[in-house]
Write an enzyme that holds these catalytic residues in place. Structure first.
Site, PDB file in Angstrom:
ATOM      1  N   THR A 180     -14.211 -28.335 -57.155  1.00  0.00           N
ATOM      2  CA  THR A 180     -13.164 -28.429 -56.143  1.00  0.00           C
ATOM      3  C   THR A 180     -13.044 -27.053 -55.506  1.00  0.00           C
ATOM      4  O   THR A 180     -13.429 -26.054 -56.123  1.00  0.00           O
ATOM      5  CB  THR A 180     -11.802 -28.784 -56.764  1.00  0.00           C
ATOM      6  OG1 THR A 180     -11.481 -27.733 -57.679  1.00  0.00           O
ATOM      7  CG2 THR A 180     -11.841 -30.093 -57.507  1.00  0.00           C
ATOM      8  N   GLU A 326     -12.938 -35.221 -56.705  1.00  0.00           N
ATOM      9  CA  GLU A 326     -12.734 -35.964 -57.950  1.00  0.00           C
ATOM     10  C   GLU A 326     -12.989 -37.468 -57.803  1.00  0.00           C
ATOM     11  O   GLU A 326     -13.062 -38.186 -58.794  1.00  0.00           O
ATOM     12  CB  GLU A 326     -11.284 -35.779 -58.432  1.00  0.00           C
ATOM     13  CG  GLU A 326     -10.946 -34.375 -58.906  1.00  0.00           C
ATOM     14  CD  GLU A 326     -10.471 -33.441 -57.790  1.00  0.00           C
ATOM     15  OE1 GLU A 326     -10.812 -33.675 -56.612  1.00  0.00           O
ATOM     16  OE2 GLU A 326      -9.753 -32.477 -58.105  1.00  0.00           O
ATOM     17  N   LYS A 435      10.554 -28.421 -47.858  1.00  0.00           N
ATOM     18  CA  LYS A 435      11.815 -28.843 -48.466  1.00  0.00           C
ATOM     19  C   LYS A 435      12.973 -28.231 -47.696  1.00  0.00           C
ATOM     20  O   LYS A 435      13.296 -27.063 -47.849  1.00  0.00           O
ATOM     21  CB  LYS A 435      11.853 -28.415 -49.931  1.00  0.00           C
ATOM     22  CG  LYS A 435      13.029 -29.016 -50.644  1.00  0.00           C
ATOM     23  CD  LYS A 435      12.836 -29.095 -52.124  1.00  0.00           C
ATOM     24  CE  LYS A 435      13.762 -30.178 -52.637  1.00  0.00           C
ATOM     25  NZ  LYS A 435      14.298 -29.986 -53.932  1.00  0.00           N
ATOM     26  N   TRP A 440      12.801 -33.879 -47.532  1.00  0.00           N
ATOM     27  CA  TRP A 440      11.421 -33.461 -47.400  1.00  0.00           C
ATOM     28  C   TRP A 440      10.941 -33.753 -45.980  1.00  0.00           C
ATOM     29  O   TRP A 440      11.209 -34.817 -45.437  1.00  0.00           O
ATOM     30  CB  TRP A 440      10.521 -34.237 -48.365  1.00  0.00           C
ATOM     31  CG  TRP A 440      10.814 -33.967 -49.800  1.00  0.00           C
ATOM     32  CD1 TRP A 440      11.599 -34.716 -50.616  1.00  0.00           C
ATOM     33  CD2 TRP A 440      10.329 -32.889 -50.585  1.00  0.00           C
ATOM     34  NE1 TRP A 440      11.636 -34.170 -51.876  1.00  0.00           N
ATOM     35  CE2 TRP A 440      10.864 -33.036 -51.877  1.00  0.00           C
ATOM     36  CE3 TRP A 440       9.504 -31.787 -50.319  1.00  0.00           C
ATOM     37  CZ2 TRP A 440      10.588 -32.146 -52.911  1.00  0.00           C
ATOM     38  CZ3 TRP A 440       9.225 -30.904 -51.348  1.00  0.00           C
ATOM     39  CH2 TRP A 440       9.774 -31.081 -52.640  1.00  0.00           C
TER      40      TRP A 440
HETATM   41  P1  ADP Z   1      -9.702 -29.599 -52.057  1.00  0.00           P
HETATM   42  O1  ADP Z   1      -8.844 -30.426 -52.968  1.00  0.00           O
HETATM   43  O2  ADP Z   1     -10.156 -28.352 -52.668  1.00  0.00           O
HETATM   44  O3  ADP Z   1      -9.160 -29.430 -50.666  1.00  0.00           O
HETATM   45  P2  ADP Z   1     -11.327 -31.902 -51.563  1.00  0.00           P
HETATM   46  O4  ADP Z   1     -12.424 -31.862 -50.565  1.00  0.00           O
HETATM   47  O5  ADP Z   1     -11.567 -32.588 -52.823  1.00  0.00           O
HETATM   48  O6  ADP Z   1     -11.043 -30.398 -51.847  1.00  0.00           O
HETATM   49  O7  ADP Z   1     -10.040 -32.413 -50.820  1.00  0.00           O
HETATM   50  C1  ADP Z   1      -9.266 -33.493 -51.191  1.00  0.00           C
HETATM   51  C2  ADP Z   1      -7.985 -33.488 -50.418  1.00  0.00           C
HETATM   52  O8  ADP Z   1      -8.231 -33.562 -49.015  1.00  0.00           O
HETATM   53  C3  ADP Z   1      -7.108 -34.659 -50.696  1.00  0.00           C
HETATM   54  O9  ADP Z   1      -6.358 -34.468 -51.867  1.00  0.00           O
HETATM   55  C4  ADP Z   1      -6.221 -34.709 -49.452  1.00  0.00           C
HETATM   56  O10 ADP Z   1      -5.129 -33.846 -49.544  1.00  0.00           O
HETATM   57  C5  ADP Z   1      -7.136 -34.236 -48.372  1.00  0.00           C
HETATM   58  N1  ADP Z   1      -7.626 -35.395 -47.623  1.00  0.00           N
HETATM   59  C6  ADP Z   1      -8.823 -35.973 -47.713  1.00  0.00           C
HETATM   60  N2  ADP Z   1      -8.913 -37.035 -46.872  1.00  0.00           N
HETATM   61  C7  ADP Z   1      -7.728 -37.137 -46.232  1.00  0.00           C
HETATM   62  C8  ADP Z   1      -7.166 -38.034 -45.260  1.00  0.00           C
HETATM   63  N3  ADP Z   1      -7.858 -39.050 -44.748  1.00  0.00           N
HETATM   64  N4  ADP Z   1      -5.895 -37.828 -44.871  1.00  0.00           N
HETATM   65  C9  ADP Z   1      -5.172 -36.809 -45.376  1.00  0.00           C
HETATM   66  N5  ADP Z   1      -5.635 -35.944 -46.281  1.00  0.00           N
HETATM   67  C10 ADP Z   1      -6.895 -36.096 -46.722  1.00  0.00           C
END
Ligand code: ADP
Length: 538
Positions: A180, A326, A435, A440
């Protein structure tokens, strides 16, 4: 109990490779080189070279479970690694070339990568951390035609003689590994399995998901080091789609040129890429001859509704997707159910911009302090997921056990609600919510609406400390070149859809939104930069 009479065929990536190398052996794979020229060969050649790579790795002493890292752009040799490394029973660990050298070396050491396969054009990056890692062998792929003093990839392939036996791959073996990006602490490793990768590819190709078939020309703009390019290389290989790999050229003009030349039908990447493409399409002058209805799978961050709408005007279809490292990463995609496709354009655009419907075999729920929330389109809580391609732990990180619930779900850290039709609506990441007093405010919803203003290129909304309300939203706005807009005009624009108390107190104009290594808004940097912001009205 009665056992089924079916064969116990292990679900391995080799099944995908064999199909591509036989049924679809003539299908082309096109890669763009650093000098912009195109390299073209066939699935048949990719198959033969991937097998040779596997045999060379075995001959060099790689055994099942060993990690072999790549530091590469999207191109055919990386695709050979995608299949060749797992075919040796080893684990393909894709290193993110956009990270700082110190982070890459931390990740390579934590994963205990034994070998590294690297593009010649990335050797200067490797030199920045080479003495801090213990790669036993560094194998260099001649991508840019630059000379080097290391072992050459082509020479290494030569050592993969046909008599070398490959291990019998088990479906539960790890075949891929990604970390990640570590926006919340040290990066954590996820191990993808042979079976989970096959199932993920099947799920991705389904018509109501990525809808990828033999008729497609696929361009993963998302890097092959970002969550396995979202599974597109495996999916495309499996169904015999033509693959076009953009190499290091991800600027709008290079991509549009590639789409035009190759008749691209489906492409995938983060919103940043599409923002750039849109600005290019909207420039007067050059007209691009793209495949009508070309699908653009958008993930990694929220998709603004305004973007879906703007592309629709160019006869291009945005398909939002949600996932995480993940989750392999495709967990949901925003295809339209027939009853939604029958609604007006605005409704369709809204649904198309959502995280979408869970892909078959992926289970989702939204949980808050009162328990699992109803699918009423309003109640919010943490999005939790489970399924055969969702990770159940992190590689050697027992300290991260709180990412998983006692009853076996993965906690995403995303705040979401579910519509009655089963679409996931992501409100925000937990840490980006603002917040204000006891309420929120979602930063994502404000950003989307600000970005819908014609003068705005991009906007990131962050929480900044406030003496009375604890936190209030500050909007950081990037104007489109040659456009002007005032905070009051943006306020007016937002008031059409937001209550007054949700509006950002202030608007600050910036040159660009800082980004993470995978192209997401890096709000942490903005929060630090504006931590001492003096509100215009307390
Ligand atoms: P990191 O967690 O390090 O940013 P990832 O590439 O695994 O790396 O990112 C996952 C995160 O990206 C998700 O938890 C979410 O917050 C965001 N994300 C992915 N796709 C979307 C989407 N369609 N809409 C909003 N957020 C998204």
């Amino acid at each position: 109990m009665l056992n089924a009479t079916m064969m116990k065929t292990p679900l391995t990536l080799d099944l995908l490779l064999e199909r591509a190398g036989t049924v679809f052996k003539d299908v082309e794979i096109v890669s763009r080189r650093p000098d912009h020229s195109l390299h073209t060969y066939s699935n048949g050649e990719m198959y033969a070279r991937a097998k040779r790579l596997a045999r060379a790795l075995v001959a060099a002493g790689i055994t099942p479970g060993d990690r072999v890292a790549t530091l590469m752009w999207n191109h055919y040799a990386h695709l050979e690694c995608y299949f060749g490394i797992p075919a040796a029973g080893a684990v393909l660990h894709t290193l993110n070339l956009r990270l700082q050298a110190a982070d890459i070396s931390y990740i390579a050491q934590h994963a205990e990568d034994r070998f590294l396969i690297v593009d010649d054009v990335l050797l200067p990056l490797l030199e920045q951390f080479r003495d801090q890692v213990n790669f036993e062998r560094v194998i260099v792929f001649n991508f840019g035609g630059q000379g080097h003093a290391d072992e050459d990839y082509e020479d290494f392939l030569e050592t993969g003689r046909p008599e070398i036996e490959l291990p019998e791959i088990q479906e539960d073996w790890a075949c891929g590994m990604c970390y990640t990006s570590g926006t919340t602490g040290r990066p954590k490793g996820v191990l993808y399995g042979q079976k989970s990768s096959v199932l993920h590819a099947m799920g991705f190709c389904l018509p109501d998901a990525g809808n990828i078939s033999v008729k497609d020309v696929c361009v993963p703009v998302v890097p092959m080091f970002h969550a396995m390019a979202w599974g597109m290389p495996y999916a495309a290989t499996m169904v015999g789609a033509r693959q076009v790999l953009p190499g290091p050229h991800l600027d709008p003009v290079s991509l549009l040129d590639l789409y035009e030349r190759t008749g691209t039908t489906v492409t995938a990447g983060v919103p940043t890429i599409w923002m750039g493409i849109l600005q290019e399409l909207e420039k007067a002058g050059r007209r691009w001859n793209l495949s009508s209805g070309m699908r653009m799978i958008v993930g990694g961050s929220a998709t603004p509704v305004s973007m879906v709408k703007a592309f629709a005007a160019h006869d291009l279809q945005v398909i939002a997707a949600w996932g995480m490292t993940e989750t392999s990463p495709i967990a949901s995609l925003a295809q339209l159910r027939p009853e939604i496709a029958a609604r007006d354009a605005d409704a369709q655009h809204w649904y198309r911009a959502q995280a979408g419907l869970p892909v078959p075999l992926v289970d989702v729920r939204v949980v808050n302090d009162d328990g699992v929330v109803a699918w009423d389109g309003e109640s919010t809580g943490e999005l939790q997921v489970r399924g055969p391609w969702i990770t159940a732990s992190y590689y050697q990180r027992p300290d991260a056990a709180d990412s998983f619930t006692a009853d076996g779900w993965f906690r995403t850290g995303d705040v979401a609600s579910m519509t009655p039709e089963g679409y996931i609506h992501i409100a925000d990441r937990t840490k980006d919510l603002i917040k204000s007093g006891g309420e929120w405010i979602s930063s994502v919803e404000l950003e989307n609406e600000i970005m819908a203003h014609p003068a705005v290129a991009e906007a990131a909304v962050i929480a900044v400390a406030h003496p009375k309300w604890m936190e209030r939203p500050l909007a950081c706005v990037v104007k489109k070149p040659e456009f002007e807009v005032t905070p009051d005009e943006l306020r007016e624009h937002l008031l059409q859809n937001f209550e007054k108390w949700c509006l950002p107190n202030d608007f600050v104009f910036i040159d660009e939104v800082p980004r993470t290594s995978t192209g997401k808004f890096q709000k942490l940097v903005l929060r630090e930069r504006f931590a001492n912001w003096q509100w215009s009205e307390a």
